[in-house]
Design an enzyme around this catalytic site. Structure first.
Site, PDB file in Angstrom:
ATOM      1  N   GLU A 132       0.833  -1.218   0.000  1.00 35.77           N
ATOM      2  CA  GLU A 132       0.000   0.000   0.000  1.00 35.77           C
ATOM      3  C   GLU A 132       0.863   1.262   0.000  1.00 35.77           C
ATOM      4  O   GLU A 132       0.544   2.256   0.638  1.00 35.77           O
ATOM      5  CB  GLU A 132      -1.030  -0.032   1.130  1.00 35.77           C
ATOM      6  CG  GLU A 132      -2.057  -1.123   0.865  1.00 35.77           C
ATOM      7  CD  GLU A 132      -3.254  -1.107   1.765  1.00 35.77           C
ATOM      8  OE1 GLU A 132      -3.701  -0.017   2.139  1.00 35.77           O
ATOM      9  OE2 GLU A 132      -3.753  -2.201   2.067  1.00 35.77           O
ATOM     10  N   GLY A 133       1.953   1.180  -0.743  1.00 38.87           N
ATOM     11  CA  GLY A 133       2.921   2.263  -0.830  1.00 38.87           C
ATOM     12  C   GLY A 133       4.037   2.018   0.156  1.00 38.87           C
ATOM     13  O   GLY A 133       3.795   1.884   1.363  1.00 38.87           O
TER      14      GLY A 133
HETATM   15  C1  LIG Z   1       2.837  -9.589  -0.255  1.00 40.35           C
HETATM   16  C2  LIG Z   1       2.415  -8.437  -1.129  1.00 40.35           C
HETATM   17  C3  LIG Z   1       1.082  -8.149  -1.261  1.00 40.35           C
HETATM   18  C4  LIG Z   1       0.673  -7.105  -2.096  1.00 40.35           C
HETATM   19  N1  LIG Z   1      -0.673  -6.852  -2.270  1.00 40.35           N
HETATM   20  C5  LIG Z   1      -1.056  -5.973  -3.230  1.00 40.35           C
HETATM   21  C6  LIG Z   1      -2.453  -5.817  -3.568  1.00 40.35           C
HETATM   22  O1  LIG Z   1      -3.345  -6.421  -2.954  1.00 40.35           O
HETATM   23  N2  LIG Z   1      -2.789  -4.991  -4.581  1.00 40.35           N
HETATM   24  C7  LIG Z   1      -1.855  -4.295  -5.283  1.00 40.35           C
HETATM   25  O2  LIG Z   1      -2.223  -3.594  -6.216  1.00 40.35           O
HETATM   26  N3  LIG Z   1      -0.528  -4.401  -4.968  1.00 40.35           N
HETATM   27  C8  LIG Z   1      -0.125  -5.220  -3.973  1.00 40.35           C
HETATM   28  N4  LIG Z   1       1.211  -5.346  -3.665  1.00 40.35           N
HETATM   29  C9  LIG Z   1       2.191  -4.525  -4.353  1.00 40.35           C
HETATM   30  C10 LIG Z   1       2.825  -3.458  -3.457  1.00 40.35           C
HETATM   31  O3  LIG Z   1       1.917  -2.433  -3.180  1.00 40.35           O
HETATM   32  C11 LIG Z   1       4.107  -2.973  -4.151  1.00 40.35           C
HETATM   33  O4  LIG Z   1       5.052  -4.024  -4.028  1.00 40.35           O
HETATM   34  C12 LIG Z   1       4.657  -1.685  -3.575  1.00 40.35           C
HETATM   35  O5  LIG Z   1       3.812  -0.615  -3.880  1.00 40.35           O
HETATM   36  C13 LIG Z   1       6.067  -1.360  -4.066  1.00 40.35           C
HETATM   37  O6  LIG Z   1       6.193  -1.527  -5.429  1.00 40.35           O
HETATM   38  P1  LIG Z   1       7.424  -2.402  -6.011  1.00 40.35           P
HETATM   39  O7  LIG Z   1       7.430  -3.662  -5.253  1.00 40.35           O
HETATM   40  O8  LIG Z   1       7.296  -2.476  -7.481  1.00 40.35           O
HETATM   41  O9  LIG Z   1       8.718  -1.600  -5.613  1.00 40.35           O
HETATM   42  P2  LIG Z   1       9.423  -0.405  -6.436  1.00 40.35           P
HETATM   43  O10 LIG Z   1       8.411   0.628  -6.762  1.00 40.35           O
HETATM   44  O11 LIG Z   1      10.211  -0.991  -7.570  1.00 40.35           O
HETATM   45  O12 LIG Z   1      10.410   0.184  -5.355  1.00 40.35           O
HETATM   46  C14 LIG Z   1      11.700  -0.367  -5.104  1.00 40.35           C
HETATM   47  C15 LIG Z   1      12.379   0.513  -4.054  1.00 40.35           C
HETATM   48  O13 LIG Z   1      12.528   1.851  -4.551  1.00 40.35           O
HETATM   49  C16 LIG Z   1      11.912   2.761  -3.677  1.00 40.35           C
HETATM   50  N5  LIG Z   1      11.270   3.843  -4.443  1.00 40.35           N
HETATM   51  C17 LIG Z   1      10.526   3.725  -5.572  1.00 40.35           C
HETATM   52  N6  LIG Z   1      10.095   4.916  -5.976  1.00 40.35           N
HETATM   53  C18 LIG Z   1      10.573   5.825  -5.076  1.00 40.35           C
HETATM   54  C19 LIG Z   1      10.464   7.238  -4.945  1.00 40.35           C
HETATM   55  N7  LIG Z   1       9.776   7.983  -5.803  1.00 40.35           N
HETATM   56  N8  LIG Z   1      11.088   7.826  -3.885  1.00 40.35           N
HETATM   57  C20 LIG Z   1      11.790   7.081  -2.985  1.00 40.35           C
HETATM   58  N9  LIG Z   1      11.935   5.751  -3.071  1.00 40.35           N
HETATM   59  C21 LIG Z   1      11.323   5.124  -4.094  1.00 40.35           C
HETATM   60  C22 LIG Z   1      10.857   1.946  -2.921  1.00 40.35           C
HETATM   61  O14 LIG Z   1      10.499   2.548  -1.691  1.00 40.35           O
HETATM   62  C23 LIG Z   1      11.565   0.615  -2.757  1.00 40.35           C
HETATM   63  O15 LIG Z   1      12.418   0.680  -1.654  1.00 40.35           O
HETATM   64  C24 LIG Z   1       1.644  -6.344  -2.798  1.00 40.35           C
HETATM   65  C25 LIG Z   1       3.007  -6.635  -2.617  1.00 40.35           C
HETATM   66  C26 LIG Z   1       3.398  -7.658  -1.813  1.00 40.35           C
HETATM   67  C27 LIG Z   1       4.857  -7.961  -1.686  1.00 40.35           C
END
Ligand SMILES: Cc1cc2nc3c(=O)[nH]c(=O)nc-3n(C[C@H](O)[C@H](O)[C@H](O)COP(=O)(O)OP(=O)(O)OC[C@H]3O[C@@H](n4cnc5c(N)ncnc54)[C@H](O)[C@@H]3O)c2cc1C
Length: 382
Positions: free
Chosen positions: A362-363
């Site tokens: 959730e972010g």
């Molecule tokens: C177990 C699990 C359940 C989930 N459930 C859902 C769900 O029900 N529905 C849904 O839609 N999604 C779901 N998600 C997805 C989840 O919301 C995302 O994994 C999350 O938003 C982060 O995206 P990402 O994993 O692609 O990381 P990325 O966006 O690739 O980020 C990688 C790193 O870079 C950092 N980063 C990225 N952009 C910035 C920025 N602008 N400034 C500073 N730092 C930054 C991040 O904080 C992180 O440390 C789930 C994920 C998991 C693991």
């Protein structure tokens, strides 16, 4: 501390606590080990009307709000953050309908959720996590329906849920105004699910891909209007983030309960380890941090329920702080258990594994800090 809960809130908290103690605690290790979705517990929650606590009475719920959702999530998470997520993930999937659905959509779907139908929210894709603007799943208008194509990744409750709220692009040229939100039902032609992901923690929670292949969705299932997708998503997160925060508080409290009980009984150097100031101070810090997180979560949940306009900052603060507390407290709980804490036979390593996700979904907490800072800067210019 007294949070001045009303009668109904106390009833909900106590009911969730009783289910957590009597029904969830005995099966926590089983579901963590097998990674099965805890359907028998979902049935108990449904029969106890827990699924309807934040649904308006006219749609078959108890008429509470985010505060009630948080109280239940916290108590369930105190026993198991993964099983609690069957409930909290449903709330996340339901908020788009609750906040922006038409009366017909509310009648059709909220009544089902109130009875215990599981829901899911789908925005994330392989190339679009924090940068939700990068989603590629597309809905093309075709007569009285839309045809969806694309793949959503890591969707909580996927495969188990009957109702999916999905954010997709309807106009690639309009950027943030080109996204729309739809309700898709399991069983509609063209919706399929990927394999269940193997995870570090919250193992009993189902996380899968949701794959749309020429999935035809009636136009009645468009939430609000075309172009409102990202607004629906952001407002959904404003409402749901206190829920993640309450999951984090519950996980932290559960780990603390184990740690203090263990510390009283564990004898080293001829005395319980609670007699060492190093342990006492760790316990004092843990309890203080949990209480501060809880106070922030309840304050932000009440803000959301008050109908206040700009809740993004408060909501993000609660999620950020409570999840960081959960991580710290659960690591400290493992430390208090010493080597036993590292063993899966003891409960605290699971709390630590479960806590981590609250800093990510959730972010991420980096994104929460971005949201908080953007709002602070805006406020300072007024
Ligand atoms: C177990 C699990 C359940 C989930 N459930 C859902 C769900 O029900 N529905 C849904 O839609 N999604 C779901 N998600 C997805 C989840 O919301 C995302 O994994 C999350 O938003 C982060 O995206 P990402 O994993 O692609 O990381 P990325 O966006 O690739 O980020 C990688 C790193 O870079 C950092 N980063 C990225 N952009 C910035 C920025 N602008 N400034 C500073 N730092 C930054 C991040 O904080 C992180 O440390 C789930 C994920 C998991 C693991």
């Amino acid at each position: 501390m007294d949070y001045l809960l009303n009668e109904q809130q106390i009833m909900i908290r106590d009911l969730a606590r009783q289910i957590a103690n009597d029904k969830i605690k005995p099966v926590v290790a089983h579901y963590d080990e097998t990674e099965e979705f805890a359907w028998p517990i979902m049935k108990i929650l449904a029969e106890s009307d827990i699924f309807g606590i934040y649904i308006p009475e006219q749609y078959g719920g108890l008429g509470g709000g985010v505060m009630e959702m948080c109280l239940a999530t916290e108590e369930l998470s105190r026993a198991c953050g993964a099983i609690a997520l069957g409930f909290a993930g449903t709330a996340l999937g339901t908020f788009p309908i609750l906040l922006y659905g038409s009366d017909e959509q509310k009648k059709k779907y909220l009544t089902r959720v109130a009875k215990g139908t599981i829901a899911a929210f789908c925005i994330t894709e392989a190339e679009a996590g924090s940068d939700a603007g990068g989603i590629k799943t597309f809905a093309k208008k075709d007569g009285d329906s839309y045809i969806l194509n694309g793949t959503k990744q890591w969707i909580t409750n996927a495969g188990e849920a009957e109702i999916y709220t999905v954010i997709v692009m309807t106009d690639k040229n309009k950027g943030a105004r080109g996204a729309s939100a739809f309700i898709v039902e399991k069983g509609m032609k063209g919706i399929e699910f990927g394999k269940k992901e193997k995870k570090l923690g919250i193992r009993a929670s189902a996380t899968r891909e949701v794959i749309f292949t020429d999935c035809r969705v009636p136009k009645e299932n468009l939430i609000s209007k075309e172009g409102m997708g990202f607004i629906v998503a952001m407002k959904t997160f404003d409402n749901s983030r206190p829920g993640v925060a309450s999951q984090a508080v519950g996980i932290a409290q559960g780990a603390f309960d184990c740690a203090i009980n263990y510390a009283r009984k564990r004898v080293q150097f001829g005395q319980p380890i609670t007699s060492f100031q190093a342990i006492q101070h760790m316990l004092a810090d843990m309890a203080t941090q949990i209480e501060a997180a809880r106070a922030l979560v309840y304050a932000s949940a009440r803000m959301v329920d008050s109908g206040a306009k700009n809740i993004s900052k408060d909501s993000a603060m609660s999620k950020l702080y409570a999840s960081d507390v959960a991580m710290k407290v659960t690591v400290d709980a493992v430390q208090i258990f010493g080597g036993y804490g590292y063993m899966r036979e003891y409960p605290v390593e699971k709390f630590m594994r479960d806590a981590k996700i609250t800093q990510i979904y959730e972010g991420t907490n980096q994104v929460q800090r971005n949201v908080i800072a953007a709002n602070l800067i805006k406020e300072s210019m007024r």
